[in-house]
Design an enzyme around this catalytic site. Structure first.
Site, PDB file in Angstrom:
ATOM      1  CB  SER A  82     -45.493 -19.332 -19.328  1.00 52.30           C
ATOM      2  OG  SER A  82     -46.639 -19.153 -20.105  1.00 52.30           O
ATOM      3  CE  LYS A  85     -46.833 -21.767 -21.815  1.00 54.07           C
ATOM      4  NZ  LYS A  85     -46.668 -20.496 -22.548  1.00 54.07           N
ATOM      5  CE1 TYR A 207     -50.556 -23.699 -20.994  1.00 54.94           C
ATOM      6  CE2 TYR A 207     -52.568 -22.410 -21.143  1.00 54.94           C
ATOM      7  CZ  TYR A 207     -51.197 -22.492 -21.213  1.00 54.94           C
ATOM      8  OH  TYR A 207     -50.455 -21.357 -21.487  1.00 54.94           O
ATOM      9  CE1 TYR A 259     -43.646 -17.801 -23.740  1.00 58.71           C
ATOM     10  CE2 TYR A 259     -43.441 -15.881 -22.346  1.00 58.71           C
ATOM     11  CZ  TYR A 259     -43.889 -17.152 -22.553  1.00 58.71           C
ATOM     12  OH  TYR A 259     -44.582 -17.774 -21.576  1.00 58.71           O
ATOM     13  CB  VAL A 277     -48.439 -13.453 -18.023  1.00 62.82           C
ATOM     14  CG1 VAL A 277     -47.993 -13.399 -19.467  1.00 62.82           C
ATOM     15  CG2 VAL A 277     -49.446 -14.565 -17.788  1.00 62.82           C
TER      16      VAL A 277
HETATM   17  N1  GLN Z   1     -51.850 -18.888 -18.562  1.00 60.29           N
HETATM   18  C1  GLN Z   1     -51.217 -17.972 -19.460  1.00 60.29           C
HETATM   19  C2  GLN Z   1     -51.805 -18.072 -20.849  1.00 60.29           C
HETATM   20  O1  GLN Z   1     -51.991 -19.132 -21.319  1.00 60.29           O
HETATM   21  C3  GLN Z   1     -49.742 -18.262 -19.516  1.00 60.29           C
HETATM   22  C4  GLN Z   1     -49.008 -17.323 -20.419  1.00 60.29           C
HETATM   23  C5  GLN Z   1     -47.672 -16.891 -19.889  1.00 60.29           C
HETATM   24  O2  GLN Z   1     -47.365 -16.970 -18.725  1.00 60.29           O
HETATM   25  N2  GLN Z   1     -46.883 -16.329 -20.784  1.00 60.29           N
HETATM   26  O3  GLN Z   1     -52.087 -17.100 -21.486  1.00 60.29           O
END
Ligand code: GLN
Length: 340
Positions: A82, A85, A207, A259, A277
């Site tokens: 993430s 993003k 994505y 988050y 993650v």
């Molecule tokens: N690729 C992961 C997902 O979409 C990214 C989520 C994350 O890093 N929080 O679930």
């Protein structure tokens, strides 16, 4: 009233007239302090991520003058997840400008987990670009604007921000593509809401790939330093983002980047940041430094436990919190600007 300074002013003052060795010392000592921490769990909802060695731990700081300080497994690669993003959001801001982006996705923190299958009921748009729904909406627009080469453009931009050619971890990509049913559900929700009119799998392909780009802690530090340095990569001089895109990106990182842990992070660390993650965290000290940390064990919000502790440690030691009264962070900048 008792004054209880959270800043180690001795260390911070030392940095005002620091040498590279002194900064290296701070980075190494914060890394050492967290080394024994084994709290948290490696993400396993993407099967390939569960195989990542859980004890890896790297920390890196990159200054706006292009110096790098690192400790531990700072060159170990992991998937950006993430943290990506941040850069697709900034990329879209550059391409179409703020008004169009804000029509597509809000900048409102949501207290829901990152993968929640919801939209903001007031707008029928994702709450913000840092949760999956918002990032997938951004991806959809990039796919619409750039066509089948959208991901190549994303990878090119990420590589320029990191200052080296980056690649996709194909195994993680395949693993997420096979198991990403929540993201697919979000993709369909967005299509139903009229956010884009494209086959959902085409959008998710971008994505999942952007999440599977391999980076190390130094890359994240340099990518962060690019935002800190007003959009110019301090290592290679590449001018990637305008001032408006940098400001809007750092703002949404500050309010939404961690988050449902964003409020705690804002008060304890006081820096715009983004986690993934895969175990990475990138934090930015505006006009000063980028911080990259990698440690795969995550807390309940999906943020790296040791990564967070390191950022708290650095923020306290160097006075980096945006609202620190003593603000020795500005001395840190002056120190770094001096020739070694
Ligand atoms: N690729 C992961 C997902 O979409 C990214 C989520 C994350 O890093 N929080 O679930």
């Amino acid at each position: 009233m008792t004054a209880s300074p959270s800043i180690n002013t001795a260390e911070a003052n030392a940095l005002a007239s620091q040498t590279a060795a002194e900064i290296e010392y701070i980075v190494i000592s914060r890394h050492n302090q967290m080394l024994a921490n084994r709290d948290g769990e490696v993400a396993d909802y993407i099967p390939e991520l569960a195989k990542v060695p859980a004890d890896q731990f790297g920390l890196a700081v990159a200054s706006k003058t292009g110096q790098i300080f690192s400790a531990g497994d700072a060159q170990a690669t992991f998937t950006i997840q993430s943290v990506s993003k941040v850069y697709t959001f900034a990329m879209l801001l550059e391409l179409v400008g703020r008004e169009e982006v804000y029509d597509l996705v809000g900048v409102q923190p949501s207290s829901d987990p990152f993968n929640t299958i919801t939209l903001d009921p007031r707008t029928n748009r994702p709450f913000n670009p840092m949760v999956n729904a918002g990032a997938i909406a951004v991806c959809g627009r990039l796919r619409q604007l750039l066509g089948p080469s959208a991901f190549d453009e994303v990878l090119k931009l990420f590589s320029r921000a990191a200052g080296r050619p980056l690649e996709v971890d194909e195994k993680v990509f395949e693993s997420e593509r096979e198991t990403g049913h929540r993201n697919r559900a979000i993709g369909h929700l967005l299509r139903a809401a009229g956010v884009y009119d494209l086959p959902v799998d085409e959008v998710l392909d971008v994505y999942f790939r952007q999440c599977s780009i391999k980076v190390n802690a130094i890359d994240l530090a340099v990518m962060g330093a690019t935002l800190a340095n007003l959009g110019v990569n301090p290592r290679n001089g590449e001018d990637l983002f305008g001032l408006d895109a940098v400001r809007d990106t750092l703002s949404v990182m500050f309010t939404c980047g961690m988050y449902d842990g964003a409020g705690d992070w804002a008060s304890r660390v006081g820096l715009p940041a983004k986690s993934g993650v895969g175990g990475g965290i990138m934090a930015v000290v505006n006009r000063q430094i980028g911080i990259g940390v990698f440690s795969p064990r995550l807390d309940e919000a999906g943020n790296s436990v040791r990564g967070k502790m390191c950022c708290i440690g650095l923020s306290e030691a160097l006075g980096l919190h945006a609202f620190d009264a003593a603000n020795p962070g500005s001395s840190f900048l002056k120190g770094l600007a001096k020739p070694a």
